[in-house]
Design a protein around this motif. Structure first.
Motif, short mmCIF file in Angstrom:
data_model
loop_
_atom_site.label_atom_id
_atom_site.label_comp_id
_atom_site.label_asym_id
_atom_site.label_seq_id
_atom_site.Cartn_x
_atom_site.Cartn_y
_atom_site.Cartn_z
N ILE A 1 12.20 77.20 22.71
CA ILE A 1 11.54 76.50 21.62
C ILE A 1 10.69 75.35 22.16
O ILE A 1 9.53 75.17 21.76
N ALA A 2 11.27 74.58 23.07
CA ALA A 2 10.55 73.44 23.64
C ALA A 2 9.30 73.89 24.40
O ALA A 2 8.23 73.28 24.28
N CYS A 3 9.42 74.97 25.17
CA CYS A 3 8.27 75.50 25.92
C CYS A 3 7.18 75.99 24.97
O CYS A 3 5.99 75.73 25.18
N HIS B 1 14.72 68.76 29.17
CA HIS B 1 13.76 67.98 29.96
C HIS B 1 12.88 68.86 30.84
O HIS B 1 11.78 68.48 31.21
N TRP B 2 13.36 70.07 31.16
CA TRP B 2 12.58 70.97 32.00
C TRP B 2 11.29 71.43 31.32
O TRP B 2 10.32 71.80 31.98
N PHE C 1 3.69 79.33 12.73
CA PHE C 1 3.83 78.15 11.89
C PHE C 1 3.73 76.83 12.62
O PHE C 1 3.63 75.77 11.99
N GLY C 2 3.78 76.85 13.95
CA GLY C 2 3.61 75.62 14.71
C GLY C 2 4.86 74.75 14.74
O GLY C 2 5.95 75.16 14.34
N PRO C 3 4.72 73.50 15.19
CA PRO C 3 5.84 72.57 15.36
C PRO C 3 6.78 72.42 14.16
O PRO C 3 7.99 72.29 14.36
N PRO C 4 6.28 72.42 12.91
CA PRO C 4 7.22 72.23 11.78
C PRO C 4 8.33 73.26 11.71
O PRO C 4 9.39 73.01 11.13
N ILE C 5 8.10 74.44 12.33
CA ILE C 5 9.11 75.49 12.23
C ILE C 5 10.35 75.16 13.05
O ILE C 5 11.41 75.74 12.85
N LYS C 6 10.23 74.23 14.00
CA LYS C 6 11.39 73.88 14.84
C LYS C 6 12.56 73.39 13.99
O LYS C 6 13.71 73.76 14.23
N ILE C 7 12.25 72.58 12.99
CA ILE C 7 13.32 72.06 12.12
C ILE C 7 13.99 73.22 11.39
O ILE C 7 15.22 73.27 11.27
#
Length: 202
Positions: A44-46, A13-14, A168-174
């Protein structure tokens, strides 16, 4: 498990607050000596929240982690054993809540054979880094070598995450969530293997 999940959600949440950078620095610092949740989740979130600042976040995470590692080293060096060589009450607390006495002696055996590689491997892979930072101080390994190994391993780990999100942007999170531990272990094996090959070939 519910406690771990609540802690995980609290950490994440931070990333949505104005204190994200400070929280990342403190989280990385704390994880190197006692906090259970790896800083990767907040990093990762930041990065996903500001992709262009991914390398900045990686640098902050590395600095916090290395500073925390130094504190962990000092904990082990100054607060782990009594003058008679007995475990202090502080050490007993860590054996009960952070890592086991069996893990302590297991790490000691590894330090007898390797120094730099123990710190490097724990810093880059999913191994509990706090075990290494504290026991490094207990066993009084070379502090400069310890810091260098920490900077290299933690920097490689966090900048790899930052680069992947930047590239790679957001898709790389998975992909990171699913395969990072496996990739980290594979990379470490290949890196150490390359030095072994050089030792016997060159």
């Amino acid at each position: 498990m519910s406690f771990i999940r609540r802690t995980y959600d609290w950490v994440l949440h931070w990333a949505d607050t104005k204190w994200a950078v400070v929280a990342l620095l403190i989280h990385a610092f704390a994880e190197s000596s006692f906090f259970p949740i790896p800083p990767d989740v907040l990093l990762i979130a930041c990065c996903l929240g500001a992709v262009k600042k991914s390398f900045k976040f990686a640098a902050i995470c590395t600095i916090g982690s290395v500073l925390g590692a130094m504190v962990g080293y000092c904990i082990g060096h100054f607060a782990w054993l009594t003058a008679d060589g007995e475990f202090t009450s502080f050490a007993g607390f860590f054996f009960k809540y952070v890592f086991s006495e069996e893990a302590y002696y297991s790490v000691k055996e590894k330090y007898d054979l390797y120094n730099f590689w123990v710190v490097f491997t724990a810093g880059f892979t999913p191994l509990p880094y706090k075990v290494i930072t504290i026991t490094a101080g207990v066993f009084n390994i070379n502090f400069i070598m310890f810091v260098i190994a920490s900077v290299i391993s933690r920097g490689m780990r966090f900048f790899l995450i930052g680069w992947m999100i930047w590239k790679f942007g957001p898709p790389i999170k998975i992909f990171i969530d699913k395969y990072f531990n496996m990739l980290a272990l594979a990379f470490t094996v290949l890196l150490i293997g390359s030095f072994i090959v050089l030792k016997y070939v060159v």
